[in-house]
Design a protein around this motif. Structure first.
Motif, mmCIF file in Angstrom:
data_model
loop_
_atom_site.group_PDB
_atom_site.id
_atom_site.type_symbol
_atom_site.label_atom_id
_atom_site.label_comp_id
_atom_site.label_asym_id
_atom_site.label_seq_id
_atom_site.Cartn_x
_atom_site.Cartn_y
_atom_site.Cartn_z
ATOM 1 N N LEU A 1 -7.458 -4.602 -5.503
ATOM 2 C CA LEU A 1 -6.428 -4.041 -6.303
ATOM 3 C C LEU A 1 -6.500 -4.768 -7.535
ATOM 4 C CD1 LEU A 1 -3.717 -2.253 -6.669
ATOM 5 C CD2 LEU A 1 -2.411 -4.309 -5.921
ATOM 6 N N ALA B 1 0.783 -1.231 0.095
ATOM 7 C CA ALA B 1 -0.054 -0.074 -0.135
ATOM 8 C C ALA B 1 0.967 1.329 0.078
ATOM 9 C CB ALA B 1 -0.937 -0.080 1.288
ATOM 10 N N ARG B 2 1.928 1.293 0.559
ATOM 11 C CA ARG B 2 2.994 2.509 0.238
ATOM 12 C C ARG B 2 3.367 2.829 -0.949
ATOM 13 N NH1 ARG B 2 7.177 -0.290 4.702
ATOM 14 N NH2 ARG B 2 6.503 -1.926 3.546
ATOM 15 N N THR C 1 -4.347 -5.312 -1.566
ATOM 16 C CA THR C 1 -3.165 -4.612 -1.089
ATOM 17 C C THR C 1 -2.820 -4.922 0.145
ATOM 18 O OG1 THR C 1 -4.401 -2.605 -0.015
ATOM 19 C CG2 THR C 1 -3.784 -2.351 -2.595
ATOM 20 N N SER D 1 -5.016 -5.380 -11.030
ATOM 21 C CA SER D 1 -3.570 -5.310 -11.479
ATOM 22 C C SER D 1 -3.455 -5.977 -12.857
ATOM 23 C CB SER D 1 -2.794 -6.094 -10.503
ATOM 24 O OG SER D 1 -1.281 -5.894 -10.861
ATOM 25 N N ASP E 1 0.888 3.119 -3.220
ATOM 26 C CA ASP E 1 -0.203 3.421 -4.209
ATOM 27 C C ASP E 1 -0.015 4.601 -4.980
ATOM 28 O OD1 ASP E 1 -1.729 1.611 -3.022
ATOM 29 O OD2 ASP E 1 -2.443 2.693 -1.441
ATOM 30 N N SER E 2 0.842 5.914 -4.633
ATOM 31 C CA SER E 2 0.945 6.916 -5.522
ATOM 32 C C SER E 2 1.624 6.635 -6.645
ATOM 33 C CB SER E 2 1.658 7.780 -4.538
ATOM 34 O OG SER E 2 2.748 7.450 -4.278
ATOM 35 N N ASP F 1 -7.392 -3.582 0.575
ATOM 36 C CA ASP F 1 -8.315 -2.972 -0.389
ATOM 37 C C ASP F 1 -8.087 -3.890 -1.577
ATOM 38 O OD1 ASP F 1 -9.019 -0.817 1.299
ATOM 39 O OD2 ASP F 1 -7.033 0.106 0.874
ATOM 40 N N ARG G 1 1.237 4.136 -8.930
ATOM 41 C CA ARG G 1 0.490 3.357 -9.897
ATOM 42 C C ARG G 1 -0.332 3.809 -10.921
ATOM 43 N NH1 ARG G 1 0.582 -1.245 -6.283
ATOM 44 N NH2 ARG G 1 0.038 -0.779 -4.033
ATOM 45 N N ASP H 1 -2.958 -3.502 2.758
ATOM 46 C CA ASP H 1 -4.058 -2.719 3.791
ATOM 47 C C ASP H 1 -5.349 -3.543 3.556
ATOM 48 O OD1 ASP H 1 -2.394 -0.821 4.673
ATOM 49 O OD2 ASP H 1 -3.110 0.716 3.420
#
Length: 463
Positions: free
Chosen positions: A152, A112-113, A146, A154, A115-116, A150, A118, A148
């Protein structure tokens, strides 16, 4: 008339390649492999016929036809996204995270770290149905979670594990994405694959001319359907290893051992498999080639080890287990006589014997026959379900002119398209039988006696 016929076959191959890439794939939920099998078979038939006609062409037209066909078919392979593999999506992601200062061995794509970082084409946003359920839309898009928890969506495979690829590949991925940024989808790697395949074609033509080899056999690489589909359409990084291996072979065979060793180390740092090219070069390369290869391989790993430590192994151990190599289930023919984990021992013994014979009998001025046997035998024994591994075999098919070994990539391609164990065993067995029969005929009378006394005949040929 022969030139017109060959040109027509190449145009037809390019058209069929473009049609297959744009319309046929393995990603539909209820896929039908038959059209792709038929299309691939037709491509191999056109390729074989074009090469057979080329054998009766002489002069400058040969080089022009080979280069034109390589560019035309390779360009046609770029008209659609990858159609039998999702590996290039992982390549793109690894390049993107590296260009943001992150080691691809340190985090999984599902972390999740990240995410920005993707891009939408790799990680499209989930869609909400009328019932309020989140779903992933797209034939190449898989569901994952993810770290977290959530949803995903992909385009990557194995989002829950770190990358498997060695450092030379990772540097290549980062370089391509440095030039294009994260936005463009699949075409940057496809273009890189096309340029590498064309570069290999040119290298083969030049090397073959300098060594008095038949340049017409370069078409066995340049026009091969496997090169178009796996080096270009699916953009497999094996292509990068191929060009460095070919460079290594030409350098070591002309006594430029240090430089050849460096090229071989970079090739091994791409995907490890190119180490199979080493046994045929050992008598001439010796400790200098080994030292140069090991040093260049180790230097490639240094920045990644500093950033990630032991994590640079990535998913390699898990991959080997997943593919069935730890319990022997992957060996199509060996598992028939040595079931279970004993297949690993039998496979190892077979390949060790082949390696020793290759080292003892290879002509160091023309090592490509030994490399053909070493790589081809490994593919037949291990029988991977991924035909792109056979890209490494094709330059040595071209250099040696031993067309019968093309049955190896054909059998592996059939295994991918129709994953039936019995069909796989039959196709690989046919490949073995044909290769042995044709090889014995090529060797001529007395071949069995020469095989029983390799030391004697190696010394006499050297004298």
């Amino acid at each position: 008339m022969r030139l017109i016929l060959i040109s027509g076959l190449l145009v037809l191959s390019a058209a069929l390649t473009a049609f297959s890439v744009s319309t046929l794939h393995l990603f539909a939920p209820e896929r039908d492999e038959i059209p792709l099998v038929l299309g691939t078979s037709a491509l191999w038939l056109l390729f074989g016929l074009a090469w057979w006609l080329l054998r009766r062409v002489n002069g400058r037209a040969v080089v022009a036809l080979i280069l034109a066909g390589s560019a035309l078919i390779g360009g046609a392979a770029m008209v659609g996204p990858p159609n039998t593999s999702t590996d290039s999506a992982r390549y793109a992601w690894d390049g993107i995270v590296q260009n943001n200062g992150i080691s691809p061995y340190a985090f999984t794509p599902a972390d999740a770290r990240l995410d920005s970082l993707r891009p939408d084409w790799l990680f499209p946003a989930p869609q909400t149905t009328a019932a309020g359920t989140e779903v992933c839309i797209g034939e190449r898009i898989a569901r994952a979670r993810t770290t977290d928890g959530d949803l995903l969506c992909s385009a990557l495979n194995r989002t829950a594990v770190p990358t498997i690829y060695p450092p030379a590949s990772e540097i290549f991925f980062a370089g391509v994405r440095f030039l294009t940024g994260p936005g463009p989808a699949y075409w940057p790697l496809q273009l890189a694959g096309l340029l590498l395949s064309l570069g290999t074609t040119v290298m083969l033509l030049v090397g073959m001319r300098r060594r008095g080899l038949d340049e017409r056999n370069a078409a066995l690489w340049a026009w091969c359907p496997l090169v178009a589909t796996e080096a270009v359409t699916n953009s497999h990084v094996d292509m990068l290893g191929v060009i460095f291996v070919v460079a290594a072979v030409f350098l070591v065979s002309t006594r430029k051992v240090w430089r050849g060793g460096i090229m071989l180390g970079i090739a091994i740092g791409t995907k490890l498999i190119p180490v199979l090219a080493a046994p045929a070069l050992l008598k001439r390369g010796g400790w200098r080639m080994v030292a140069a290869s090991v040093l260049s391989f180790a230097l490639l790993y240094v920045p990644y080890v500093l950033a990630t430590g032991i994590g640079v192994l990535g998913y390699l151990p898990g991959y080997l287990s997943e593919e069935g190599y730890q319990d022997g289930s992957r060996f199509a023919l060996v598992s028939l006589v040595a079931p279970g984990s004993s297949a690993i021992i039998v496979a190892g013994v077979i390949l060790a014997v082949v390696a020793v014979l290759v080292i003892l009998t290879t002509d160091q001025n023309r090592p490509w026959v030994g490399q053909l046997v070493m790589i081809g035998a490994t593919l037949l024994v291990l029988s991977p379900r991924y035909p792109w591994y056979a890209l490494l075999l094709l330059p040595f098919v071209a250099l040696s002119g031993r067309w019968e070994w093309l049955l190896v990539p054909m059998a592996l391609t059939l295994r991918l398209l129709v994953p039936n164990p019995e069909l796989t065993r039959v196709s690989i067995a046919i490949a073995v039988i044909v290769i042995v029969a044709v090889s014995l005929r090529r060797a001529g009378p007395g071949v069995l006696k020469r095989m029983r006394h390799p030391f004697v005949f190696t010394q006499s040929s050297s004298a």
